[in-house]
Design a protein around this motif. Structure first.
Motif, PDB file in Angstrom:
ATOM      1  N   HIS A  30       0.830  -1.202   0.000  1.00 32.66           N
ATOM      2  CA  HIS A  30       0.000   0.000   0.000  1.00 32.66           C
ATOM      3  C   HIS A  30       0.868   1.258   0.000  1.00 32.66           C
ATOM      4  N   ARG A  31       1.916   1.280   0.835  1.00 34.77           N
ATOM      5  CA  ARG A  31       2.810   2.442   0.869  1.00 34.77           C
ATOM      6  C   ARG A  31       3.488   2.652  -0.482  1.00 34.77           C
ATOM      7  N   THR A  32       3.968   1.568  -1.092  1.00 31.64           N
ATOM      8  CA  THR A  32       4.628   1.669  -2.393  1.00 31.64           C
ATOM      9  C   THR A  32       3.650   2.179  -3.444  1.00 31.64           C
ATOM     10  N   TYR A  33       2.447   1.628  -3.455  1.00 31.26           N
ATOM     11  CA  TYR A  33       1.423   2.059  -4.410  1.00 31.26           C
ATOM     12  C   TYR A  33       1.138   3.552  -4.258  1.00 31.26           C
ATOM     13  N   ARG A  35       3.003   5.872  -2.915  1.00 31.44           N
ATOM     14  CA  ARG A  35       4.169   6.667  -3.311  1.00 31.44           C
ATOM     15  C   ARG A  35       4.210   6.794  -4.828  1.00 31.44           C
ATOM     16  N   ASN A  36       3.981   5.685  -5.528  1.00 34.64           N
ATOM     17  CA  ASN A  36       3.967   5.730  -6.990  1.00 34.64           C
ATOM     18  C   ASN A  36       2.821   6.587  -7.509  1.00 34.64           C
ATOM     19  N   LEU A  37       1.673   6.530  -6.852  1.00 40.49           N
ATOM     20  CA  LEU A  37       0.535   7.357  -7.244  1.00 40.49           C
ATOM     21  C   LEU A  37       0.866   8.831  -7.066  1.00 40.49           C
ATOM     22  N   ALA A  38       1.427   9.181  -5.928  1.00 46.04           N
ATOM     23  CA  ALA A  38       1.783  10.576  -5.665  1.00 46.04           C
ATOM     24  C   ALA A  38       2.828  11.076  -6.662  1.00 46.04           C
ATOM     25  N   ASP A  39       3.736  10.190  -7.058  1.00 43.46           N
ATOM     26  CA  ASP A  39       4.775  10.555  -8.029  1.00 43.46           C
ATOM     27  C   ASP A  39       4.299  10.426  -9.469  1.00 43.46           C
ATOM     28  N   HIS A  44       5.301   1.843 -12.746  1.00 46.37           N
ATOM     29  CA  HIS A  44       5.566   1.029 -11.561  1.00 46.37           C
ATOM     30  C   HIS A  44       4.295   0.729 -10.775  1.00 46.37           C
ATOM     31  N   MET A  45       3.293   1.597 -10.878  1.00 48.75           N
ATOM     32  CA  MET A  45       2.018   1.302 -10.217  1.00 48.75           C
ATOM     33  C   MET A  45       1.410   0.026 -10.772  1.00 48.75           C
ATOM     34  N   GLU A  71      -4.214   0.599 -19.529  1.00 46.99           N
ATOM     35  CA  GLU A  71      -4.852   1.608 -20.389  1.00 46.99           C
ATOM     36  C   GLU A  71      -5.250   2.827 -19.558  1.00 46.99           C
ATOM     37  N   LEU A  72      -5.818   2.603 -18.389  1.00 47.51           N
ATOM     38  CA  LEU A  72      -6.203   3.693 -17.498  1.00 47.51           C
ATOM     39  C   LEU A  72      -4.985   4.509 -17.086  1.00 47.51           C
ATOM     40  N   PHE A  73      -3.930   3.834 -16.634  1.00 48.10           N
ATOM     41  CA  PHE A  73      -2.733   4.550 -16.210  1.00 48.10           C
ATOM     42  C   PHE A  73      -2.091   5.282 -17.386  1.00 48.10           C
ATOM     43  N   GLY A  74      -2.156   4.695 -18.572  1.00 44.88           N
ATOM     44  CA  GLY A  74      -1.641   5.373 -19.762  1.00 44.88           C
ATOM     45  C   GLY A  74      -2.389   6.664 -20.027  1.00 44.88           C
ATOM     46  N   ALA A  75      -3.712   6.612 -19.911  1.00 50.23           N
ATOM     47  CA  ALA A  75      -4.522   7.817 -20.110  1.00 50.23           C
ATOM     48  C   ALA A  75      -4.218   8.861 -19.045  1.00 50.23           C
ATOM     49  N   MET A  76      -4.009   8.415 -17.821  1.00 49.80           N
ATOM     50  CA  MET A  76      -3.683   9.340 -16.745  1.00 49.80           C
ATOM     51  C   MET A  76      -2.310   9.978 -16.995  1.00 49.80           C
ATOM     52  N   HIS A  77      -1.377   9.172 -17.492  1.00 51.41           N
ATOM     53  CA  HIS A  77      -0.045   9.684 -17.818  1.00 51.41           C
ATOM     54  C   HIS A  77      -0.138  10.721 -18.940  1.00 51.41           C
TER      55      HIS A  77
END
Length: 98
Positions: A30-33, A35-39, A44-45, A71-77
């Motif tokens: 959860h902490r790693t997730y 941190r990756n979300l905040a960054d 890596h998420m 696909e979702l993370f790609g769109a967010m990126h």
């Protein structure tokens, strides 16, 4: 103390130790997730999800499986760094059996 009682106590202690270790691993994930979300480290998420994962993030809808999540993370990126913030919380984690 009888051998059977001792064996049961050892089995109970081992089960409790497994629950504690599993909970610690989940909290670390959860902490790693977060941190990756905040960054906004979308690549890596994705590593935090299994092939059969289901994700529902805010108003992005439900995504099923790593392909849809990617696909979702790609769109967010691709959206860049929108002026939003994430509330990083401490989850309530309970380990029950396997």
């Amino acid at each position: 103390m009888l051998d059977e009682e001792l064996e049961q106590r050892i089995a109970d202690a081992n089960a409790r130790l497994s629950e504690l270790e599993d909970g610690a691993e989940i909290r670390a994930l959860h902490r790693t997730y977060l941190r990756n979300l905040a960054d906004r480290d979308w690549e890596h998420m994705l590593d935090d999800f299994t092939d059969d994962a289901i994700v529902s993030l805010r108003d992005h809808g439900v995504r099923r499986g790593r392909a849809e999540i990617a696909e979702l993370f790609g769109a967010m990126h691709d959206a860049g760094s929108p002026p939003d913030a994430y509330l990083l919380t401490s989850p309530a984690i309970e380990v029950v059996g396997d």
